[in-house]
Design a protein around this motif. Sequence first.
Motif, mmCIF file in Angstrom:
data_model
loop_
_atom_site.group_PDB
_atom_site.id
_atom_site.type_symbol
_atom_site.label_atom_id
_atom_site.label_comp_id
_atom_site.label_asym_id
_atom_site.label_seq_id
_atom_site.Cartn_x
_atom_site.Cartn_y
_atom_site.Cartn_z
ATOM 1 N N ASP A 35 0.868 -1.177 0.000
ATOM 2 C CA ASP A 35 0.000 0.000 0.000
ATOM 3 C C ASP A 35 0.901 1.222 0.000
ATOM 4 O O ASP A 35 1.722 1.380 0.905
ATOM 5 C CB ASP A 35 -0.905 -0.005 1.236
ATOM 6 C CG ASP A 35 -1.924 1.133 1.242
ATOM 7 O OD1 ASP A 35 -1.690 2.155 0.539
ATOM 8 O OD2 ASP A 35 -2.936 1.017 1.947
ATOM 9 N N PHE A 36 0.771 2.089 -1.010
ATOM 10 C CA PHE A 36 1.648 3.257 -1.108
ATOM 11 C C PHE A 36 1.461 4.241 0.050
ATOM 12 O O PHE A 36 2.304 5.114 0.268
ATOM 13 C CB PHE A 36 1.419 3.996 -2.429
ATOM 14 C CG PHE A 36 2.004 3.281 -3.618
ATOM 15 C CD1 PHE A 36 3.320 2.846 -3.611
ATOM 16 C CD2 PHE A 36 1.232 3.038 -4.743
ATOM 17 C CE1 PHE A 36 3.860 2.189 -4.708
ATOM 18 C CE2 PHE A 36 1.766 2.390 -5.842
ATOM 19 C CZ PHE A 36 3.086 1.955 -5.826
ATOM 20 N N LYS A 37 0.377 4.095 0.794
ATOM 21 C CA LYS A 37 0.144 4.982 1.923
ATOM 22 C C LYS A 37 0.840 4.480 3.188
ATOM 23 O O LYS A 37 0.825 5.166 4.210
ATOM 24 C CB LYS A 37 -1.363 5.120 2.176
ATOM 25 C CG LYS A 37 -2.096 5.821 1.039
ATOM 26 C CD LYS A 37 -3.578 5.955 1.341
ATOM 27 C CE LYS A 37 -4.304 6.643 0.188
ATOM 28 N NZ LYS A 37 -5.773 6.777 0.451
ATOM 29 N N GLN A 38 1.421 3.292 3.115
ATOM 30 C CA GLN A 38 2.162 2.731 4.239
ATOM 31 C C GLN A 38 3.601 2.472 3.814
ATOM 32 O O GLN A 38 3.911 2.380 2.630
ATOM 33 C CB GLN A 38 1.530 1.412 4.701
ATOM 34 C CG GLN A 38 0.090 1.540 5.163
ATOM 35 C CD GLN A 38 -0.500 0.194 5.562
ATOM 36 O OE1 GLN A 38 0.167 -0.837 5.482
ATOM 37 N NE2 GLN A 38 -1.744 0.205 6.000
ATOM 38 N N GLY A 39 4.476 2.385 4.775
ATOM 39 C CA GLY A 39 5.859 2.070 4.465
ATOM 40 C C GLY A 39 6.029 0.594 4.158
ATOM 41 O O GLY A 39 5.108 -0.205 4.342
ATOM 42 N N PRO A 40 7.201 0.188 3.703
ATOM 43 C CA PRO A 40 7.462 -1.222 3.429
ATOM 44 C C PRO A 40 7.442 -2.048 4.706
ATOM 45 O O PRO A 40 7.846 -1.581 5.769
ATOM 46 C CB PRO A 40 8.848 -1.214 2.788
ATOM 47 C CG PRO A 40 9.474 0.068 3.229
ATOM 48 C CD PRO A 40 8.358 1.048 3.389
ATOM 49 N N GLN A 41 6.976 -3.275 4.575
ATOM 50 C CA GLN A 41 6.910 -4.206 5.692
ATOM 51 C C GLN A 41 7.882 -5.363 5.434
ATOM 52 O O GLN A 41 7.998 -5.838 4.301
ATOM 53 C CB GLN A 41 5.491 -4.755 5.864
ATOM 54 C CG GLN A 41 4.406 -3.695 5.948
ATOM 55 C CD GLN A 41 4.495 -2.845 7.190
ATOM 56 O OE1 GLN A 41 4.543 -3.384 8.298
ATOM 57 N NE2 GLN A 41 4.527 -1.526 7.031
ATOM 58 N N TYR A 42 8.524 -5.820 6.491
ATOM 59 C CA TYR A 42 9.468 -6.926 6.356
ATOM 60 C C TYR A 42 8.709 -8.240 6.280
ATOM 61 O O TYR A 42 7.852 -8.539 7.108
ATOM 62 C CB TYR A 42 10.422 -6.942 7.551
ATOM 63 C CG TYR A 42 11.433 -8.064 7.536
ATOM 64 C CD1 TYR A 42 12.444 -8.092 6.584
ATOM 65 C CD2 TYR A 42 11.368 -9.086 8.483
ATOM 66 C CE1 TYR A 42 13.383 -9.118 6.579
ATOM 67 C CE2 TYR A 42 12.298 -10.116 8.491
ATOM 68 C CZ TYR A 42 13.306 -10.127 7.532
ATOM 69 O OH TYR A 42 14.227 -11.138 7.519
ATOM 70 N N GLU A 43 9.003 -9.037 5.240
ATOM 71 C CA GLU A 43 8.368 -10.336 5.058
ATOM 72 C C GLU A 43 9.450 -11.399 4.886
ATOM 73 O O GLU A 43 10.446 -11.178 4.200
ATOM 74 C CB GLU A 43 7.432 -10.325 3.845
ATOM 75 C CG GLU A 43 6.283 -9.326 3.982
ATOM 76 C CD GLU A 43 5.271 -9.432 2.845
ATOM 77 O OE1 GLU A 43 5.339 -10.427 2.085
ATOM 78 O OE2 GLU A 43 4.429 -8.515 2.715
ATOM 79 N N LYS A 44 9.225 -12.573 5.503
ATOM 80 C CA LYS A 44 10.222 -13.646 5.461
ATOM 81 C C LYS A 44 10.021 -14.615 4.299
ATOM 82 O O LYS A 44 10.938 -15.369 3.959
ATOM 83 C CB LYS A 44 10.202 -14.421 6.772
ATOM 84 C CG LYS A 44 10.649 -13.622 7.990
ATOM 85 C CD LYS A 44 10.647 -14.490 9.232
ATOM 86 C CE LYS A 44 11.116 -13.712 10.451
ATOM 87 N NZ LYS A 44 11.121 -14.558 11.677
ATOM 88 N N ASN A 45 8.827 -14.612 3.703
ATOM 89 C CA ASN A 45 8.528 -15.616 2.682
ATOM 90 C C ASN A 45 7.926 -14.981 1.431
ATOM 91 O O ASN A 45 6.939 -15.487 0.883
ATOM 92 C CB ASN A 45 7.576 -16.675 3.246
ATOM 93 C CG ASN A 45 8.206 -17.468 4.373
ATOM 94 O OD1 ASN A 45 9.207 -18.155 4.164
ATOM 95 N ND2 ASN A 45 7.632 -17.359 5.561
#
Length: 315
Positions: free
Chosen positions: A8-18
């Motif tokens: 979502d461009f309104k939120q920052g990047p989220q860390y994902e493991k998979n």
Amino acid sequence: MKAAVVRDFKQGPQYEKNFAEPNVDENQVMIDVKASALSNRARGDATGTHYAAEGILPMVPGVDGVGLLPTGEKVFFVGNGGFAERVAIKKGHWVGVPKQLDDQKIAGMMNPALSSWMALKYRAHFQKGQSVMILGATGNAGMLAVQIAKRMGATEIIAVGRNQDKLEALLDLGATATIRLTDDVKAYQDQLAAAGRQVDVVLDYLWGDITANAMKAIIPNRTHDEQELKWVEIGSIAGQAAPIPGAAFRAVKLQLIGSGQGSVGVKDMIQSFNDIIAAEVSQPFAFTVKTVGLSEIEKYWTIPSSERLVFVPTH
């Protein structure tokens, strides 16, 4: 794979493991990422606001970095998706990096160094012996611009910025004069008028009202109207629009030039990367980075920092 993902461009990047690994077509090579820096371009892509952003979600930000080819060769690459363990890069969109060079420093330094290197060499066609003024010299890119202008043979380098301590430090890196931007516009305009009388090239990382104020100060006070003045717009930290007076283009031989992705061809960009690496090997640039694990991207994304942040996916 581990990756920082924007959904979502309104939120920052989220860390994902998979997160799914990128598909690699016949024109690409998979690169194992060792380090990728947080640049203004990377931020712009992650918010969908950069002029070259593709705007497709989900996406992995990061526009360049240092990594390993399948052969084990260390390279600096250019391509979307650097904030991950692996990235698919178009063949030829990388340059070799000598093993002795630090991965994090190269990852953090190349983008800001490229901005002034391309601007001077390919947009302003800078010649040894000319003089340079740098608006926004106290930032990471501006600090490198001072060093690069010196290495290219500038006889005079005028560093302009707000932070007095950083301005003074630039004198040790090659600046021959400094001008501090303050809330007293008239005061800094007087200094710009005197310093800009015979300057050949202005590298502008600021834009906005500051650029308009600078032009209003410099242009009426040029020593010779016929002397060429190349004003290279590189960044817009101080504003996206600048109210430039039309008379500025009529009063002197002013060339207003943009420098960035699209204005310089890929071939010249790759050559610039090679040249910057060669310069680093010959005489290391003064430049420091803060290394952070990719898993901490959510924390550091929202923290203002004057340091150059470099994400390492293995942490």
